[in-house]
Write an enzyme that holds these catalytic residues in place. Structure first.
Site, mmCIF file in Angstrom:
data_model
loop_
_atom_site.group_PDB
_atom_site.id
_atom_site.type_symbol
_atom_site.label_atom_id
_atom_site.label_comp_id
_atom_site.label_asym_id
_atom_site.label_seq_id
_atom_site.Cartn_x
_atom_site.Cartn_y
_atom_site.Cartn_z
ATOM 1 N N HIS A 121 0.844 -1.098 0.262
ATOM 2 C CA HIS A 121 0.236 0.232 0.168
ATOM 3 C C HIS A 121 0.878 1.023 0.327
ATOM 4 O O HIS A 121 2.021 1.731 0.535
ATOM 5 C CB HIS A 121 -0.504 -0.043 1.049
ATOM 6 C CG HIS A 121 -2.034 0.819 1.196
ATOM 7 N ND1 HIS A 121 -1.925 1.877 2.081
ATOM 8 C CD2 HIS A 121 -3.229 0.789 1.266
ATOM 9 C CE1 HIS A 121 -2.819 3.170 1.800
ATOM 10 N NE2 HIS A 121 -3.999 2.089 1.640
ATOM 11 N N ASP A 198 2.954 -4.873 7.842
ATOM 12 C CA ASP A 198 1.819 -3.981 7.858
ATOM 13 C C ASP A 198 0.545 -5.040 7.272
ATOM 14 O O ASP A 198 0.265 -5.839 7.102
ATOM 15 C CB ASP A 198 2.050 -2.989 6.175
ATOM 16 C CG ASP A 198 0.637 -2.628 6.379
ATOM 17 O OD1 ASP A 198 -0.559 -2.401 7.198
ATOM 18 O OD2 ASP A 198 0.616 -1.782 5.344
ATOM 19 N N GLN A 201 -4.788 -5.688 6.760
ATOM 20 C CA GLN A 201 -5.462 -5.954 6.089
ATOM 21 C C GLN A 201 -5.313 -7.577 7.050
ATOM 22 O O GLN A 201 -6.317 -9.007 6.807
ATOM 23 C CB GLN A 201 -4.969 -6.468 4.832
ATOM 24 C CG GLN A 201 -5.492 -5.479 3.494
ATOM 25 C CD GLN A 201 -6.511 -4.551 4.066
ATOM 26 O OE1 GLN A 201 -8.081 -5.816 4.138
ATOM 27 N NE2 GLN A 201 -6.910 -3.576 3.422
ATOM 28 N N LYS A 224 -10.224 -0.943 9.556
ATOM 29 C CA LYS A 224 -10.331 -1.783 9.629
ATOM 30 C C LYS A 224 -10.677 -3.139 10.202
ATOM 31 O O LYS A 224 -11.523 -4.463 10.074
ATOM 32 C CB LYS A 224 -9.050 -2.412 8.214
ATOM 33 C CG LYS A 224 -8.962 -1.121 7.737
ATOM 34 C CD LYS A 224 -8.276 -1.917 6.494
ATOM 35 C CE LYS A 224 -7.169 -0.686 5.675
ATOM 36 N NZ LYS A 224 -8.197 -0.424 4.915
ATOM 37 N N CYS A 364 -4.803 2.246 -3.831
ATOM 38 C CA CYS A 364 -3.547 3.030 -2.842
ATOM 39 C C CYS A 364 -2.286 1.930 -3.527
ATOM 40 O O CYS A 364 -1.359 1.791 -2.387
ATOM 41 C CB CYS A 364 -3.391 3.484 -1.425
ATOM 42 S SG CYS A 364 -4.574 4.409 -1.229
HETATM 43 C C1 LIG Z 1 -2.078 -2.800 3.569
HETATM 44 C C2 LIG Z 1 -2.545 -1.554 4.013
HETATM 45 N N1 LIG Z 1 -2.036 -0.992 4.230
HETATM 46 C C3 LIG Z 1 -1.946 0.326 5.416
HETATM 47 C C4 LIG Z 1 -3.656 0.979 4.910
HETATM 48 C C5 LIG Z 1 -3.322 2.756 5.331
HETATM 49 O O1 LIG Z 1 -4.549 2.624 6.275
HETATM 50 P P1 LIG Z 1 -4.514 4.091 7.086
HETATM 51 O O2 LIG Z 1 -5.343 4.995 6.190
HETATM 52 O O3 LIG Z 1 -5.618 3.708 7.836
HETATM 53 O O4 LIG Z 1 -3.852 4.228 7.636
HETATM 54 C C6 LIG Z 1 -4.435 0.846 4.522
HETATM 55 C C7 LIG Z 1 -5.353 0.969 4.143
HETATM 56 O O5 LIG Z 1 -6.530 0.872 2.879
HETATM 57 C C8 LIG Z 1 -4.058 -0.932 3.867
HETATM 58 O O6 LIG Z 1 -4.946 -1.322 3.084
#
Ligand SMILES: Cc1ncc(COP(=O)(O)O)c(C=O)c1O
Length: 407
Positions: A121, A198, A201, A224, A364
């Site tokens: 992401h 990270d 998900q 999430k 993203c």
């Molecule tokens: C894999 C992953 N990492 C990071 C994020 C970013 O999360 P946040 O926008 O809540 O900081 C997302 C959100 O779409 C994501 O799917």
């Protein structure tokens, strides 16, 4: 521990509403999950009855707020199976990664390398680019396989004496592929690098055992995980946090301040400058409390059976190409696909008119789209409250897409 899908759905008031005159079929939990009554109640009760700043006052409300905030930290720690003082509240996964990228990297030298992957992401790419620009670091990225997984075969050629950190997603937000963490841990250990995962998900799909995983940093985001927006967490091992300089300065994160200089509090408070998102943290704690009552082997079986139903339905249409693992092995219910002749935004609009909420776009993850020469995909993502009617509504909607756009 229970799992009764119908009773569970009743805990999410939004699922009872109609959208565009149709029953809502929410298949976008990978973007943001819905919140149960337990979370709505916890946030409201905090603001209605216990609202105060934390760690500051000695009055009753301040004590109650502090206790609830720290209990939420304990809930997060329980979800990850780590110690509460190793958990830092942030505003989300993005803020958590930026914290590490701005603080931990300070001790790195020009030419040191950070190894990413093509599946990341943007929030696990751009913070490292900012750090790299500031400190002369080198960024590299493990490629993606044709199946939409991290190409672990490329690891030996990509790690070396200059590799200081591997930063990878635990589960892809595009393909749903679950990363083979053991391979990344072994690679990181072989060169003395740290591993950041990270977990944005992964965290919504059941409790974790971070020490057993072997990562050095773990991040996730609350919205999430069936919790509020504006809250997330960073976990890192105590000795790593202890050696990290502060990222943001302000109230709460200090020990002693003079005009000339300051000394800093121990983690986690060193990294929680200013008034934290108190109600949001309490809401996240409530979400975890709610999730902790579920039988996660039953939830996983339910989510996987819906994923199979979806994969089967998609595979039956020769215009559709699934972008990600075709089977259930090492994947979650995040399913991306493209449909010959139909743009993801048009697909999502037709689905929306039928009350089906999916996500269309690059998610993203532009480097991953570039790698596969795609402008975007349509993504359906399954949460604890979905049922077969949601999958069938999506598949029926795709029949309409095919009739209208692909004739
Ligand atoms: C894999 C992953 N990492 C990071 C994020 C970013 O999360 P946040 O926008 O809540 O900081 C997302 C959100 O779409 C994501 O799917």
């Amino acid at each position: 521990m229970t799992f009764d899908p119908a009773a569970l759905r009743a805990q999410f008031p939004i699922l009872a509403r109609r959208v565009r005159g149709q029953p809502l079929h929410y298949l976008d939990s990978a973007a943001t999950a819905q919140v149960p009554l337990a979370v709505l109640d916890a946030v409201r009760t905090h603001d209605a009855m216990h609202r105060a700043n934390v760690h500051r006052g000695v009055h009753a409300l301040a004590e109650e707020a502090t206790q609830a905030y720290e209990a939420a930290r304990g809930a997060v720690a329980g979800w990850l199976n780590v110690a509460p003082d190793e958990v830092i509240f942030t505003s989300g996964a993005t803020a958590a990664i930026n914290l590490v990228a701005q603080s931990w990297t300070r001790s790195l030298s020009p030419g040191d390398e950070i190894l990413l992957t093509e599946l990341e992401h943007h929030s696990n790419i751009v913070p490292w680019q900012l750090a790299a620009e500031r400190q002369g670091l080198v960024l590299r990225a493990l490629p993606a396989t044709a199946e939409g997984r991290i190409d672990l075969a490329a690891l030996p050629a990509m790690v070396g004496a200059r590799t200081k950190l591997i930063a990878a997603t635990h589960v892809s937000n595009v393909t749903g592929a679950v990363t083979d963490v053991a391979a990344l841990v072994a690679a990181a250990r072989s060169c003395g690098a740290k591993l950041l995962l990270d977990g944005s998900q992964r965290a919504p799909h059941g409790p974790l055992d971070i020490p057993a995983l072997g990562a050095d940093f773990y991040v996730f985001t609350g919205h999430k995980l069936y919790g509020p927006n504006g809250i997330g967490a960073l976990w890192a091992r105590r000795e790593i946090l202890a050696a990290m300089p502060p990222f943001l300065g302000g109230g709460e994160m200090i020990r002693r301040v003079t005009i000339e200089r300051s000394t800093y509090a121990d983690p986690p408070r060193r990294f929680e400058a200013g008034t934290p998102p108190i109600a949001q943290a309490i809401g996240l704690g409530a979400a975890i409390g709610f999730l902790s009552t579920l039988d996660w082997s039953a939830v996983a079986a339910h989510e996987m059976s819906l994923t199979q139903r979806l994969l089967d339905g998609l595979a039956a249409d020769r215009r559709i190409r699934i972008f990600g693992p075709a089977g259930l092995q090492s994947r979650i219910g995040v399913v991306s696909f493209d449909m010959e002749g139909a743009h993801p935004h048009d697909i999502c609009q037709i689905l929306d008119a039928r009350g089906v909420a999916c996500r269309g776009g690059h998610h993203c993850a532009q480097p991953l789209m570039d790698r596969f020469d795609l402008a975007g995909t349509t993504r359906a993502s399954i949460g604890i409250y979905n049922d077969a009617s949601d999958i069938d509504a999506l598949l029926d909607g795709l029949d309409e897409v095919a009739r209208r756009l692909c004739a």
